[in-house]
Design an enzyme around this catalytic site. Sequence first.
Site, PDB file in Angstrom:
ATOM      1  N   LYS A   1       0.861  -1.187   0.000  1.00  0.00           N
ATOM      2  CA  LYS A   1       0.000   0.000   0.000  1.00  0.00           C
ATOM      3  C   LYS A   1       0.887   1.223   0.000  1.00  0.00           C
ATOM      4  O   LYS A   1       1.850   1.318   0.770  1.00  0.00           O
ATOM      5  CB  LYS A   1      -0.879  -0.021   1.266  1.00  0.00           C
ATOM      6  CG  LYS A   1      -1.767   1.180   1.422  1.00  0.00           C
ATOM      7  CD  LYS A   1      -3.223   0.834   1.117  1.00  0.00           C
ATOM      8  CE  LYS A   1      -4.050   2.048   0.778  1.00  0.00           C
ATOM      9  NZ  LYS A   1      -3.811   2.615  -0.558  1.00  0.00           N
TER      10      LYS A   1
ATOM     11  N   GLN B   1       7.438   3.924   3.711  1.00  0.00           N
ATOM     12  CA  GLN B   1       6.033   3.501   3.755  1.00  0.00           C
ATOM     13  C   GLN B   1       5.851   2.198   4.538  1.00  0.00           C
ATOM     14  O   GLN B   1       4.849   2.012   5.226  1.00  0.00           O
ATOM     15  CB  GLN B   1       5.526   3.332   2.317  1.00  0.00           C
ATOM     16  CG  GLN B   1       4.024   3.249   2.183  1.00  0.00           C
ATOM     17  CD  GLN B   1       3.353   4.612   2.183  1.00  0.00           C
ATOM     18  OE1 GLN B   1       3.821   5.535   1.534  1.00  0.00           O
ATOM     19  NE2 GLN B   1       2.263   4.755   2.922  1.00  0.00           N
TER      20      GLN B   1
ATOM     21  N   LYS C   1       5.829   3.240   8.121  1.00  0.00           N
ATOM     22  CA  LYS C   1       4.653   4.075   8.383  1.00  0.00           C
ATOM     23  C   LYS C   1       3.392   3.212   8.472  1.00  0.00           C
ATOM     24  O   LYS C   1       2.603   3.327   9.400  1.00  0.00           O
ATOM     25  CB  LYS C   1       4.505   5.077   7.235  1.00  0.00           C
ATOM     26  CG  LYS C   1       3.323   6.010   7.357  1.00  0.00           C
ATOM     27  CD  LYS C   1       3.106   6.813   6.100  1.00  0.00           C
ATOM     28  CE  LYS C   1       4.353   7.561   5.684  1.00  0.00           C
ATOM     29  NZ  LYS C   1       4.082   8.554   4.632  1.00  0.00           N
TER      30      LYS C   1
ATOM     31  N   LYS D   1       5.317   1.880  -3.217  1.00  0.00           N
ATOM     32  CA  LYS D   1       5.184   3.237  -3.757  1.00  0.00           C
ATOM     33  C   LYS D   1       5.361   3.158  -5.261  1.00  0.00           C
ATOM     34  O   LYS D   1       6.062   2.274  -5.753  1.00  0.00           O
ATOM     35  CB  LYS D   1       6.271   4.144  -3.158  1.00  0.00           C
ATOM     36  CG  LYS D   1       5.997   5.624  -3.307  1.00  0.00           C
ATOM     37  CD  LYS D   1       5.088   6.151  -2.215  1.00  0.00           C
ATOM     38  CE  LYS D   1       4.641   7.569  -2.510  1.00  0.00           C
ATOM     39  NZ  LYS D   1       3.909   8.166  -1.390  1.00  0.00           N
TER      40      LYS D   1
ATOM     41  N   ASP E   1      -0.723  10.745  -4.362  1.00  0.00           N
ATOM     42  CA  ASP E   1       0.467  11.382  -3.785  1.00  0.00           C
ATOM     43  C   ASP E   1       0.653  12.672  -4.588  1.00  0.00           C
ATOM     44  O   ASP E   1      -0.282  13.116  -5.261  1.00  0.00           O
ATOM     45  CB  ASP E   1       1.694  10.461  -3.890  1.00  0.00           C
ATOM     46  CG  ASP E   1       2.898  10.983  -3.096  1.00  0.00           C
ATOM     47  OD1 ASP E   1       2.798  11.050  -1.866  1.00  0.00           O
ATOM     48  OD2 ASP E   1       3.922  11.365  -3.693  1.00  0.00           O
TER      49      ASP E   1
ATOM     50  N   THR F   1      -4.517  13.267   5.877  1.00  0.00           N
ATOM     51  CA  THR F   1      -3.083  13.440   6.152  1.00  0.00           C
ATOM     52  C   THR F   1      -2.845  14.727   6.944  1.00  0.00           C
ATOM     53  O   THR F   1      -2.129  14.734   7.954  1.00  0.00           O
ATOM     54  CB  THR F   1      -2.272  13.436   4.842  1.00  0.00           C
ATOM     55  OG1 THR F   1      -2.632  12.275   4.100  1.00  0.00           O
ATOM     56  CG2 THR F   1      -0.790  13.417   5.119  1.00  0.00           C
TER      57      THR F   1
ATOM     58  N   ASN G   1      -2.605  19.129  -1.092  1.00  0.00           N
ATOM     59  CA  ASN G   1      -3.583  18.424  -0.261  1.00  0.00           C
ATOM     60  C   ASN G   1      -3.196  18.422   1.216  1.00  0.00           C
ATOM     61  O   ASN G   1      -4.004  18.758   2.089  1.00  0.00           O
ATOM     62  CB  ASN G   1      -3.749  16.992  -0.784  1.00  0.00           C
ATOM     63  CG  ASN G   1      -4.609  16.149   0.122  1.00  0.00           C
ATOM     64  OD1 ASN G   1      -4.100  15.397   0.939  1.00  0.00           O
ATOM     65  ND2 ASN G   1      -5.917  16.293   0.017  1.00  0.00           N
TER      66      ASN G   1
ATOM     67  N   SER H   1      -6.765   5.532   4.200  1.00  0.00           N
ATOM     68  CA  SER H   1      -6.865   4.699   2.994  1.00  0.00           C
ATOM     69  C   SER H   1      -7.181   3.260   3.380  1.00  0.00           C
ATOM     70  O   SER H   1      -7.970   2.574   2.710  1.00  0.00           O
ATOM     71  CB  SER H   1      -5.545   4.719   2.219  1.00  0.00           C
ATOM     72  OG  SER H   1      -5.438   5.907   1.483  1.00  0.00           O
TER      73      SER H   1
HETATM   74  P1  NDP Z   1       0.287  17.998  -3.733  1.00  0.00           P
HETATM   75  O1  NDP Z   1       0.759  17.697  -5.111  1.00  0.00           O
HETATM   76  O2  NDP Z   1      -1.161  18.123  -3.473  1.00  0.00           O
HETATM   77  O3  NDP Z   1       0.985  19.322  -3.190  1.00  0.00           O
HETATM   78  C1  NDP Z   1       2.357  19.508  -3.117  1.00  0.00           C
HETATM   79  C2  NDP Z   1       2.569  20.974  -2.807  1.00  0.00           C
HETATM   80  O4  NDP Z   1       3.927  21.227  -2.487  1.00  0.00           O
HETATM   81  C3  NDP Z   1       2.234  21.882  -3.972  1.00  0.00           C
HETATM   82  O5  NDP Z   1       1.678  23.045  -3.446  1.00  0.00           O
HETATM   83  C4  NDP Z   1       3.607  22.147  -4.584  1.00  0.00           C
HETATM   84  O6  NDP Z   1       3.684  23.326  -5.338  1.00  0.00           O
HETATM   85  C5  NDP Z   1       4.405  22.293  -3.332  1.00  0.00           C
HETATM   86  N1  NDP Z   1       5.832  22.146  -3.520  1.00  0.00           N
HETATM   87  C6  NDP Z   1       6.532  21.255  -4.242  1.00  0.00           C
HETATM   88  N2  NDP Z   1       7.844  21.437  -4.084  1.00  0.00           N
HETATM   89  C7  NDP Z   1       7.970  22.485  -3.232  1.00  0.00           C
HETATM   90  C8  NDP Z   1       9.069  23.147  -2.643  1.00  0.00           C
HETATM   91  N3  NDP Z   1      10.324  22.784  -2.914  1.00  0.00           N
HETATM   92  N4  NDP Z   1       8.808  24.157  -1.771  1.00  0.00           N
HETATM   93  C9  NDP Z   1       7.548  24.541  -1.499  1.00  0.00           C
HETATM   94  N5  NDP Z   1       6.481  23.962  -2.027  1.00  0.00           N
HETATM   95  C10 NDP Z   1       6.685  22.939  -2.884  1.00  0.00           C
HETATM   96  O7  NDP Z   1       0.931  16.864  -2.813  1.00  0.00           O
HETATM   97  P2  NDP Z   1       0.480  16.378  -1.373  1.00  0.00           P
HETATM   98  O8  NDP Z   1       0.014  17.522  -0.575  1.00  0.00           O
HETATM   99  O9  NDP Z   1      -0.406  15.202  -1.553  1.00  0.00           O
HETATM  100  O10 NDP Z   1       1.847  15.810  -0.803  1.00  0.00           O
HETATM  101  C11 NDP Z   1       2.807  16.631  -0.155  1.00  0.00           C
HETATM  102  C12 NDP Z   1       3.789  15.765   0.596  1.00  0.00           C
HETATM  103  O11 NDP Z   1       3.093  14.955   1.547  1.00  0.00           O
HETATM  104  C13 NDP Z   1       4.599  14.776  -0.243  1.00  0.00           C
HETATM  105  O12 NDP Z   1       5.867  14.608   0.337  1.00  0.00           O
HETATM  106  C14 NDP Z   1       3.792  13.503  -0.116  1.00  0.00           C
HETATM  107  O13 NDP Z   1       4.568  12.352  -0.365  1.00  0.00           O
HETATM  108  C15 NDP Z   1       3.400  13.590   1.341  1.00  0.00           C
HETATM  109  N6  NDP Z   1       2.253  12.777   1.731  1.00  0.00           N
HETATM  110  C16 NDP Z   1       1.042  12.939   1.119  1.00  0.00           C
HETATM  111  C17 NDP Z   1      -0.033  12.189   1.526  1.00  0.00           C
HETATM  112  C18 NDP Z   1      -1.395  12.411   0.982  1.00  0.00           C
HETATM  113  O14 NDP Z   1      -2.337  11.813   1.508  1.00  0.00           O
HETATM  114  N7  NDP Z   1      -1.577  13.254  -0.018  1.00  0.00           N
HETATM  115  C19 NDP Z   1       0.112  11.128   2.550  1.00  0.00           C
HETATM  116  C20 NDP Z   1       1.406  11.122   3.204  1.00  0.00           C
HETATM  117  C21 NDP Z   1       2.434  11.898   2.762  1.00  0.00           C
HETATM  118  P3  NDP Z   1       3.690  23.321  -6.943  1.00  0.00           P
HETATM  119  O15 NDP Z   1       2.248  23.390  -7.307  1.00  0.00           O
HETATM  120  O16 NDP Z   1       4.471  24.520  -7.277  1.00  0.00           O
HETATM  121  O17 NDP Z   1       4.366  22.046  -7.398  1.00  0.00           O
END
Ligand code: NDP
Length: 446
Positions: free
Chosen positions: A90, A111, A114, A126, A166, A209, A240, A377
């Site tokens: 997963k 993962q 986690k 992943k 993700d 999350t 997200n 999930s």
């Molecule tokens: P999204 O794609 O929804 O959002 C990622 C965000 O981070 C975007 O706003 C993106 O901006 C921004 N971003 C990317 N790189 C940078 C940077 N260097 N500095 C600042 N902002 C940046 O992804 P998620 O919110 O789903 O995921 C975010 C993190 O959380 C990841 O590491 C993911 O693996 C982790 N995660 C997510 C889960 C989930 O349920 N969604 C579960 C567990 C972990 P831009 O639009 O410019 O790319």
Amino acid sequence: MNAYVSKVLEGLKARNAHESEYIQAATEIMESIAPVFDKHPEYEKAGLLDRFVEPERVIMFRVPWVDRDGNIKVNRGYRVQYNSAIGPYKGGIRLHPSVNLSILKFLGFEQVLKNSLTGLPIGGGKGGSDFDPKGKTDAEIMAFCQSFITELYRHIGADVDVPAGDIGTGAREIGYMYGQYKRITGVYEGVLTGKGLTYGGSLGRKQATGYGLCYFVKNMVEANGKSVEGKTILVSGSGNVAIYACEKITEMGGKVVAMSDSNGYIYDAEGIKLDVVKQIKEVERGRIKEYAERVPGSVYTEGCKGIWTIPCDIALPCATQNELDGDAAKTLVANGCFAVGEGANMPSTLEATEVFLKNDVLFAPGKAANAGGVATSALEMSQNSMRLSWSFEEVDEKLKGIMKGIFTKCAEAAAEYGDKPTNYVIGANIAGFLKVADAMMAQGCV
Ligand code: NDP
């Protein structure tokens, strides 16, 4: 460090010399779990760590699709099926140009631990692709997702491997992938999570999350005699995880003054107006700088790293790996930041983590603090199997309980094995590892 652990780590570094993110994650994990091997010499005899660090399977494939102008494009697709000792694989699917095997192996490895920490029966994996969803039309996204699943479908299944969203993979992408899976297999099963509510999705998954991160942070700061209420908070990212972390921490009485994307960050001393961020990011798929054009008094600064120079009490990095380095960590400490909760996966570099631990900043590592997403999930999988839908309140209550349980496990393992009882990095790695180790020992040499 334990000699056996050290030997396996050196071997891993030699075999994967070009995979820097994987080596970074493996180093942190293996240094943390080394004390367990002092107590369990039988693990070495069973070659447990040699097996634990090697993914069970890596699938790599071609993803051809046709763009809006009729040109053929080819991306590379991956699925790393890391460990299935405690349940079906997963983990999410990441769609981003930076995706490569090193990043997916680091994410898959994290993962495994986690998922174990959630207490639910899920193994770790992943996947993803170097496809960039930014600027693509809906039809292009659909063409890519259908092609991706046309290969991946044969490797996944409700009791085999259950991918999720993700970075770059949200409800729209999961919908296209699910549709294609169903069309090819003819089976209506819970093979993907993060689905829409009309076809098997779970209420609360979208928020899980970010909300889970805040529940963990609240447990952590309160266990150490502090609180979230009235505190100034930085949240990096605006995707997200960031959006729902901002929502919950604000509800808990914190004041979020900054958010970012990969281009820059916004600062709003009055507190971020999350409805504006949601409109820009969730509805219009725009850039965070548009916030400053819409909210008087707020300021946009180009360059995302500068967000860590803003004075705060609590920092929640929710964007991406290695977004917070040693210098940023020192600045946060100097400005009085007392707690950090990782919403993203490995957002702090090894150096940054060391700075936080050395300076007694309460530090919630991602694999524990952001586990609410995968936990929910798994709740979606349960609902799919039972053909039931729980209410938002039921899911949120379960999430709260799970995050409390994760914090307790981390704290207990930190107290038993850590250099100090607040070393939740060691706590998370060891608590997650012990359950998987036990299952692997019981199942023999597989
Ligand atoms: P999204 O794609 O929804 O959002 C990622 C965000 O981070 C975007 O706003 C993106 O901006 C921004 N971003 C990317 N790189 C940078 C940077 N260097 N500095 C600042 N902002 C940046 O992804 P998620 O919110 O789903 O995921 C975010 C993190 O959380 C990841 O590491 C993911 O693996 C982790 N995660 C997510 C889960 C989930 O349920 N969604 C579960 C567990 C972990 P831009 O639009 O410019 O790319």
